[in-house]
Design a protein around this motif. Sequence first.
Motif: not given
Length: 210
Positions: A137-165
């Motif tokens: 029931q609790e939005p644990l901010e460090p948990v959310l921050a870590h997952r957002e960092w992971l997702n944004s890192t993946l998006v950036e690296l996939l873009g650099l690799a030439g991955v569509s979508e």
Amino acid sequence: MRTFVESESTGTPKGTAGPKGKAEGSPSKPSPATRLLDTASALFAEHGIRAVGIDRILAEAGVARASLYSSYGSKDALVLAYLDDLDRRDRQRWHAAVEPLDDPIAKILTFFDLAMQSAPKNFRGCQYANAATEFPQEPLEPVLAHREWLNSTLVELLGLAGVSESEAVARRVQLIYDGALSGSKFEHSVEPIRFGREMAAATIEAHLSR
């Protein structure tokens, strides 16, 4: 943030996620705040957050109860400090591991490689998922921050690799990663993570621009 941990003592929570005030003890000995965080981190990782009482943390850290309140304010804040520190160390570990790498896909797969290295320590799975499960029931901010960092890192690296979508593929890779860690916890084996790495690589390969 609301109180989400059952306290074993009274006190006035200050709502902070990190140590404050002056360090106690001799220069050669870690401060009470550091000893509290290090001890709590080890106990939380091995046994879970709710299962570890504050009295055990204080006893194993060799710290007086007053130091908990002067350094963190409450067990709640100590839990947040633990998750903040976990996020910081995981990011540093990944950055150090990928520093010699040029290939963005290799950097993505390093998340799985690091998980395979750490999983055999206790096969606890993802500690961020464990914390979120204990406090649904609790939005644990460090948990959310870590997952957002992971997702944004993946998006950036996939873009650099030439991955569509890249955003959609990042969500798929992250879901594979989540499942791999859970499978490792269930099976007490690194094989689900190894298989997840193969799945992630195949998913990325299928979306590379030709």
